[in-house]
Design a protein around this motif. Sequence first.
Motif, PDB file in Angstrom:
ATOM      1  N   ILE A 157      -1.972   4.800   4.798  1.00 18.77           N
ATOM      2  CA  ILE A 157      -2.780   5.722   3.971  1.00 18.77           C
ATOM      3  C   ILE A 157      -2.856   7.099   4.632  1.00 18.77           C
ATOM      4  N   ASP A 158      -3.081   7.116   5.958  1.00 21.68           N
ATOM      5  CA  ASP A 158      -3.159   8.393   6.685  1.00 21.68           C
ATOM      6  C   ASP A 158      -1.868   9.189   6.535  1.00 21.68           C
ATOM      7  N   ARG A 159      -0.763   8.473   6.599  1.00 22.96           N
ATOM      8  CA  ARG A 159       0.548   9.147   6.542  1.00 22.96           C
ATOM      9  C   ARG A 159       0.892   9.603   5.128  1.00 22.96           C
ATOM     10  N   GLU A 160       0.645   8.725   4.158  1.00 21.06           N
ATOM     11  CA  GLU A 160       1.068   9.008   2.781  1.00 21.06           C
ATOM     12  C   GLU A 160       0.054   9.826   1.992  1.00 21.06           C
ATOM     13  N   VAL A 219       0.832  -1.205   0.000  1.00 24.67           N
ATOM     14  CA  VAL A 219       0.000   0.000   0.000  1.00 24.67           C
ATOM     15  C   VAL A 219       0.869   1.259   0.000  1.00 24.67           C
ATOM     16  N   PHE A 220       1.995   1.206   0.712  1.00 26.28           N
ATOM     17  CA  PHE A 220       2.925   2.349   0.714  1.00 26.28           C
ATOM     18  C   PHE A 220       3.391   2.647  -0.712  1.00 26.28           C
ATOM     19  N   ASP A 221       3.843   1.608  -1.420  1.00 26.16           N
ATOM     20  CA  ASP A 221       4.312   1.798  -2.802  1.00 26.16           C
ATOM     21  C   ASP A 221       3.173   2.229  -3.727  1.00 26.16           C
ATOM     22  N   ALA A 222       1.977   1.669  -3.501  1.00 22.60           N
ATOM     23  CA  ALA A 222       0.831   2.014  -4.347  1.00 22.60           C
ATOM     24  C   ALA A 222       0.408   3.471  -4.124  1.00 22.60           C
ATOM     25  N   ALA A 223       0.484   3.929  -2.865  1.00 18.36           N
ATOM     26  CA  ALA A 223       0.153   5.332  -2.566  1.00 18.36           C
ATOM     27  C   ALA A 223       1.147   6.258  -3.266  1.00 18.36           C
TER      28      ALA A 223
END
Length: 302
Positions: free
Chosen positions: A211-214, A171-175
């Motif tokens: 998600i909240d962070r990115e 999810v980090f990479d996708a964001a």
Amino acid sequence: MGFFEKLKAGLKKTKDAVFKQVNDIFKHFVSVDEDMLEELEEALIAADVGFEATEEIIERLRDTIKERRIKEPSEAKDALMEILEEMIGKGEQLELSSTPAVVLVIGVNGVGKTTSIAKIAKRLKDSGRSVVLAAADTFRAAAIDQLEEWAGRVGVPIVKHTEGSDPAAVVFDAASAAKAKKADVLIVDTAGRLHNKKNLMNELAKINRVIDRELPGVSRETLLVLDAVTGQNAVNQAKEFKNAADITGIVLTKLDGTAKGGIVISIKKILGIPVKYIGVGEGADDLQEFDSSDFVKALFEE
């Protein structure tokens, strides 16, 4: 074939098996009485409407009959259709007000989760939105491969890692990819099993923190995909997921393959969660935004 015709065709099993019986009750009775209401109650329970929801429907119908002084069964049928529409509630569209907006999709294996993601992505793309997919259901390699194949068919980019990877890392990479591409929507495939509830909650909480962070302040949907063929078991499954996640909408698949279409009413009554999409076929265009008026009409229209 327009979608309403597809909906009628897709709900044929439910209609023929049960709602034909409901329709027949209104035809066979010459007056509106308790015997008619008792038969209606039995027919609705058989339709997988659920005991609790059926009780409310019959009580409301009884009250409406008294208030309007309904004497004709055909008028009682119209009143029943109104009650069903009200109980199901209006269909709600996805909340996609931010750029990107995030749609998390959860559900056990075998319910049609991956194909539903692809169909939603296609609908969004066809409406002019750019979409990125995240293969964060890393428990099975097959889930990643299947989503990648669908992404190719639909023509949207996908971010994936290997089987067993940390879903939050995907999810980090996708964001990051969604930001770089200035995508309108990021759809995340996750939680392909209802394992230990605590693990599921932890996994989703970790994803949501990323998600909240990115992507601070993004609009977020959490859709639960359920298989209509399983009837009341799907409602029980939804209760379990609801205990672990903040579900904002239901995607109900395989309505064309079952006589248990009444589950739509159960879900709204018992869970208070709107059905946002329904699937009435295998085609890419057979997953559509849910409309309660069309749904009820399709079940009753001769």
